[in-house]
Scaffold this motif. Structure first.
Motif, PDB file in Angstrom:
ATOM      1  N   ALA A   1       0.633  -1.252   0.001  1.00  0.00           N
ATOM      2  CA  ALA A   1       0.007   0.531  -0.347  1.00  0.00           C
ATOM      3  C   ALA A   1       0.813   1.184   0.144  1.00  0.00           C
ATOM      4  CB  ALA A   1      -0.990   0.138   0.689  1.00  0.00           C
ATOM      5  N   ARG A   2       1.881   1.380   0.593  1.00  0.00           N
ATOM      6  CA  ARG A   2       2.328   2.321   1.079  1.00  0.00           C
ATOM      7  C   ARG A   2       3.280   2.556  -0.661  1.00  0.00           C
ATOM      8  NH1 ARG A   2       3.019   4.847   5.298  1.00  0.00           N
ATOM      9  NH2 ARG A   2       2.522   3.636   7.843  1.00  0.00           N
ATOM     10  N   GLU A   3       3.401   1.340  -0.481  1.00  0.00           N
ATOM     11  CA  GLU A   3       4.532   1.624  -2.471  1.00  0.00           C
ATOM     12  C   GLU A   3       3.414   2.611  -3.310  1.00  0.00           C
ATOM     13  OE1 GLU A   3       7.208  -1.291  -5.299  1.00  0.00           O
ATOM     14  OE2 GLU A   3       5.900  -1.995  -3.813  1.00  0.00           O
ATOM     15  N   TYR A   4       2.505   1.680  -3.225  1.00  0.00           N
ATOM     16  CA  TYR A   4       1.425   2.305  -4.322  1.00  0.00           C
ATOM     17  C   TYR A   4       0.819   4.067  -4.049  1.00  0.00           C
ATOM     18  CZ  TYR A   4      -0.635  -2.031  -6.013  1.00  0.00           C
ATOM     19  OH  TYR A   4      -0.841  -3.397  -6.524  1.00  0.00           O
ATOM     20  N   MET A   5       0.912   4.364  -3.169  1.00  0.00           N
ATOM     21  CA  MET A   5       0.709   5.571  -2.428  1.00  0.00           C
ATOM     22  C   MET A   5       2.051   6.495  -2.966  1.00  0.00           C
ATOM     23  SD  MET A   5      -0.827   5.077   1.289  1.00  0.00           S
ATOM     24  CE  MET A   5      -2.279   4.618   1.636  1.00  0.00           C
ATOM     25  N   THR A   6       2.988   6.228  -2.959  1.00  0.00           N
ATOM     26  CA  THR A   6       4.281   7.057  -3.306  1.00  0.00           C
ATOM     27  C   THR A   6       4.278   6.701  -4.884  1.00  0.00           C
ATOM     28  OG1 THR A   6       5.699   5.982  -1.575  1.00  0.00           O
ATOM     29  CG2 THR A   6       7.046   6.935  -3.027  1.00  0.00           C
ATOM     30  N   GLN A   7       4.337   5.348  -5.647  1.00  0.00           N
ATOM     31  CA  GLN A   7       4.261   5.651  -7.493  1.00  0.00           C
ATOM     32  C   GLN A   7       2.860   6.610  -7.542  1.00  0.00           C
ATOM     33  OE1 GLN A   7       4.372   1.545  -7.818  1.00  0.00           O
ATOM     34  NE2 GLN A   7       6.287   1.480  -7.023  1.00  0.00           N
ATOM     35  N   ALA A   8       1.696   6.463  -7.473  1.00  0.00           N
ATOM     36  CA  ALA A   8       0.358   6.937  -7.790  1.00  0.00           C
ATOM     37  C   ALA A   8       0.315   8.160  -8.034  1.00  0.00           C
ATOM     38  CB  ALA A   8      -0.879   6.214  -6.812  1.00  0.00           C
ATOM     39  N   ARG A   9       1.115   9.008  -8.231  1.00  0.00           N
ATOM     40  CA  ARG A   9       1.397  11.136  -7.674  1.00  0.00           C
ATOM     41  C   ARG A   9       2.249  11.180  -8.333  1.00  0.00           C
ATOM     42  NH1 ARG A   9       2.627  14.007  -3.683  1.00  0.00           N
ATOM     43  NH2 ARG A   9       0.624  15.074  -4.008  1.00  0.00           N
ATOM     44  N   THR A  10       2.028  12.351  -8.831  1.00  0.00           N
ATOM     45  CA  THR A  10       2.776  13.597  -8.909  1.00  0.00           C
ATOM     46  C   THR A  10       3.137  14.820  -8.121  1.00  0.00           C
ATOM     47  OG1 THR A  10       1.396  14.517 -11.322  1.00  0.00           O
ATOM     48  CG2 THR A  10       3.213  12.562 -11.606  1.00  0.00           C
ATOM     49  N   GLU A  11       4.050  14.948  -8.239  1.00  0.00           N
ATOM     50  CA  GLU A  11       4.170  16.715  -7.467  1.00  0.00           C
ATOM     51  C   GLU A  11       2.839  17.549  -7.821  1.00  0.00           C
ATOM     52  OE1 GLU A  11       4.475  16.191  -4.145  1.00  0.00           O
ATOM     53  OE2 GLU A  11       5.986  15.148  -4.493  1.00  0.00           O
ATOM     54  N   SER A  12       2.861  18.416  -6.910  1.00  0.00           N
ATOM     55  CA  SER A  12       1.824  19.913  -6.859  1.00  0.00           C
ATOM     56  C   SER A  12       2.004  20.809  -6.383  1.00  0.00           C
ATOM     57  CB  SER A  12       0.357  19.273  -6.843  1.00  0.00           C
ATOM     58  OG  SER A  12      -0.464  20.336  -7.623  1.00  0.00           O
ATOM     59  N   GLU A  13       2.350  22.085  -7.125  1.00  0.00           N
ATOM     60  CA  GLU A  13       2.128  22.690  -6.512  1.00  0.00           C
ATOM     61  C   GLU A  13       1.465  23.394  -5.246  1.00  0.00           C
ATOM     62  OE1 GLU A  13       2.848  26.944  -8.887  1.00  0.00           O
ATOM     63  OE2 GLU A  13       2.795  25.537 -10.227  1.00  0.00           O
ATOM     64  N   PHE A  14       0.725  23.373  -5.925  1.00  0.00           N
ATOM     65  CA  PHE A  14      -0.740  23.370  -5.471  1.00  0.00           C
ATOM     66  C   PHE A  14      -1.616  22.823  -4.825  1.00  0.00           C
ATOM     67  CE2 PHE A  14      -1.574  25.252  -9.367  1.00  0.00           C
ATOM     68  CZ  PHE A  14      -1.834  26.357  -9.133  1.00  0.00           C
ATOM     69  N   TRP A  15      -0.584  21.233  -4.481  1.00  0.00           N
ATOM     70  CA  TRP A  15      -1.107  20.187  -3.605  1.00  0.00           C
ATOM     71  C   TRP A  15       0.192  19.414  -2.396  1.00  0.00           C
ATOM     72  CZ3 TRP A  15      -5.422  21.522  -2.614  1.00  0.00           C
ATOM     73  CH2 TRP A  15      -6.589  21.907  -3.570  1.00  0.00           C
ATOM     74  N   PRO A  16       0.934  19.742  -1.827  1.00  0.00           N
ATOM     75  CA  PRO A  16       1.951  19.204  -1.359  1.00  0.00           C
ATOM     76  C   PRO A  16       1.495  18.410  -0.187  1.00  0.00           C
ATOM     77  CG  PRO A  16       1.625  21.397  -0.153  1.00  0.00           C
ATOM     78  CD  PRO A  16       1.070  21.137  -1.563  1.00  0.00           C
TER      79      PRO A  16
END
Length: 480
Positions: A462-477
Motif C-alpha cells: 500500500a505504501r508503495e502504491y501511494m508513492t508511485q500513484a502521484r505526481t507532485e503539485s505546487e498546489f497540493w503538497p
C-alpha cells in the motif's frame, strides 16, 4: 500551474523499474480506444446523459437499501439497467471529484485535488490546455451541455465551462454560490441571469421552506435539461446534469436543507432537516423520472445511455444527521472521509437494448473511468494519459473483456493530507501524520477492524502504491 507528465517524463522522474509497477497499478493507462474497442457501439454514437447528485450517500436510494426515503424513478432506472456495487467517486468532496470525472485523472495526477477557493467567486480553475471529456466529445461531433454546478473555474477564468468544451452552460460556476437554492442569479454561459429571489435564501420563518413565490434553482435546472434533450433530439449530445440536491445550504444554520415543500414527508414525526433531506432526494428522483420519460417520448431510449451517480458521500451539514437515514448504508464514514462511506457511491447505467435489465456489477470502478468509457461509446481515442479504463465491456455484458484496475488511489488535503488506496480485497488509508490503517473489505466492509499489524506485506504494498500513484503539485503538497 501543475505539470502533466507523459509516460516518458514519468519514467525519467521515478526510474524505469519503479514506474513499470506504477503504470500497471495506480498510475496512468497508455491505451488508445482504437486499439481495443470496436465494441460495435461507436457507429451509432449514442447520446450520453450523466446525472450527478451532490452529497448523496451510498445508502440513500431504495435500490441500495434505503427504507424511508422514496426513490421510485431511480429504483426503476436500476431495474431497467445496471447497478454497480463497488463504484467510487473521484474524491470525498466536490471540486476534486468533479475534476476526476471531467478529466479521467485521479487525485494523484489531477490539477484540482481539493476545494481551493478563489475570491470573489469560484474555485481553482482548470488550465486552458486541459483535455476534458466534453472537449473530446465536441471533436467527435457531440453537442455538449453542463446544467448545474461546476466548481472548476469562476467567471472569466480559463476553467469556465465554455472554455473547457461545453457548448452550453446554465447554473452555478462557484460552489459557494451553489449553497443557496434561492440565488439572486445564475449563469447562462458567461452571462448572469437575474432571478426573482429578493429575500436572502428565501427564508422568513427559519424553517428552510420558502414562504413566498421564488425560483428554486434545481427546478430551473431540471427544466433546462429537459429542453436541451428536446432541442438536440437528433443528436448526438452529451448532457452533464450536475444538480445540487441534496447538498445543504451551509450558511442557513440548523436547517439548511432548503426545499420548496416537504412533500409526502410533511406530516412525518421527523426533525425538519431530515424532512428536508428526504424531500430533496425525492424531488431529484422525480426529476430523473421526467428525464427518462422525455428520452422515451422522443424515441431516444435505444440510443441514449443515462448514468446516475453522486460526487461523494453524505454530508453532516445544514442540521442533518446522516445516521438518521443510515445514509452511508453499511459503510463507515461520510463526506470528507476516505473511509468507504466518503468515497463509495451509487452508479446506475441505463441503455435499453444494450445494457441488460436488472444487472448488478461488482466491478471495481471510479470516476476516472468515465472519460475512456465515453471515448469508446463515441468511437474516439481517449487521451493517452488517462488513469481510467473503459466500462463498456461491463455495460454490454462481456465482463471477461473488462480490464481491471490493479488499484485505485485518492488523496485529500483538508485537516492535513491523507491518502487511500484500494487493491483487490484490501483498502489502506494513510491518515494525516503518517499512520496507515489496513482493512479487508471482503471480510469487513464497514472498516471496523484495522488489520495493518497482521499484514505487513500488504502495508508495504500500500505504501508503495501511494508513492508511485502521484505526481507532485505546487498546489497540493503532500505532508508525509
Amino acid at each position: 500551474m501543475a505539470r502533466t507528465l507523459n509516460r516518458r517524463d514519468f519514467l525519467k522522474s521515478v526510474g524505469a523499474g519503479v514506474a513499470a509497477v506504477g503504470l500497471a497499478g495506480c498510475a496512468r493507462s497508455e491505451r488508445r480506444a482504437s486499439e481495443e474497442t470496436p465494441y460495435g457501439v461507436a457507429a451509432n454514437r449514442p447520446n450520453i446523459i450523466f446525472i450527478l447528485a451532490d452529497d448523496l450517500g451510498y445508502g440513500e436510494l431504495g435500490c441500495y437499501g434505503q427504507k424511508l426515503i422514496q426513490t421510485p424513478s431511480i429504483d426503476r432506472m436500476a431495474a431497467e439497467g445496471m447497478r454497480f456495487t463497488d463504484h467510487y467517486a473521484g474524491s470525498t468532496v466536490c471540486a476534486p471529484s468533479r475534476c476526476s470525472l471531467m478529466t479521467g485523472l485521479h487525485t494523484g495526477h489531477a490539477h484540482v485535488r481539493g476545494n481551493s477557493e478563489v475570491r470573489p467567486m469560484g474555485q481553482l480553475p482548470l488550465p486552458a490546455e486541459t483535455e476534458t471529456l466534453p472537449r473530446m466529445l465536441q471533436r467527435a461531433g457531440y453537442k455538449t451541455a453542463l446544467i448545474g454546478k461546476w466548481g472548476l473555474g469562476g467567471p472569466g477564468s480559463a476553467g469556465a465551462p465554455n472554455n473547457q468544451g461545453f457548448d452550453y452552460f446554465f447554473g452555478y460556476l462557484c460552489q459557494r454560490h451553489a449553497h443557496n437554492y434561492y440565488p439572486e442569479f445564475l449563469f447562462r454561459n458567461d452571462q448572469r441571469v437575474p432571478l426573482q429571489n429578493k429575500v436572502p435564501n428565501a427564508r422568513e420563518d427559519g424553517s428552510g421552506v420558502a414562504t413566498e413565490k421564488v425560483e428554486y434553482s434545481y427546478d430551473l435546472m431540471e427544466t433546462e435539461a429537459l429542453q436541451f434533450i428536446t432541442d438536440h433530439k437528433d443528436g448526438p449530445f452529451f448532457l452533464y446534469l450536475a444538480v445540487t440536491l441534496p447538498h445543504a445550504n451551509n450558511e442557513a444554520g440548523k436547517n439548511g436543507m432548503e426545499v420548496p415543500d416537504y412533500g409526502v414527508y410533511a406530516e412525518n414525526d421527523w426533525p425538519q432537516p431530515e424532512k428536508g433531506r428526504a424531500a430533496m432526494i425525492s424531488r431529484l428522483d422525480r426529476g430523473v423520472g421526467r428525464i427518462l420519460k422525455r428520452v422515451g417520448n422522443l424515441g431516444l431510449d435505444g440510443n441514449t445511455v443515462v448514468f446516475f451517480a453522486s460526487d461523494n458521500g453524505p454530508h453532516r451539514e445544514g442540521g442533518s444527521d446522516p445516521n438518521f437515514f443510515l445514509s452511508s448504508g453499511p459503510l463507515r464514514g461520510t463526506k470528507r472521509d476516505l473511509y468507504e462511506g466518503g468515497i463509495r457511491v451509487p452508479l446506475i447505467a441505463r441503455w435499453p437494448g444494450h445494457i441488460e435489465a436488472g444487472a448488478v456489477s461488482a466491478h471495481v470502478s471510479a470516476f476516472w473511468d468515465f472519460l475512456p468509457t465515453c471515448a469508446d461509446l463515441a468511437g474516439v481515442e481517449a487521451p493517452g494519459n488517462t488513469d481510467g479504463l473503459s466500462l463498456v465491456p461491463t455495460l454490454l455484458g462481456t465482463p471477461r473483456k473488462q480490464k481491471q484496475h490493479e488499484c485505485l488511489y485518492w488523496e485529500f488535503h483538508e485537516r492535513g493530507s491523507a491518502q487511500a488506496v484500494r487493491f483487490g480485497r484490501w483498502k489502506a488509508i494513510r491518515q494525516p501524520g503518517g499512520t496507515l490503517e489496513l482493512y479487508d473489505l471482503e471480510a469487513d466492509l464497514g472498516e471496523t477492524t484495522d488489520v495493518a499489524a497482521d499484514h505487513p506485506q500488504e502495508v508495504a504494498k500500500a505504501r508503495e502504491y501511494m508513492t508511485q500513484a502521484r505526481t507532485e503539485s505546487e498546489f497540493w503538497p503532500l505532508d508525509r
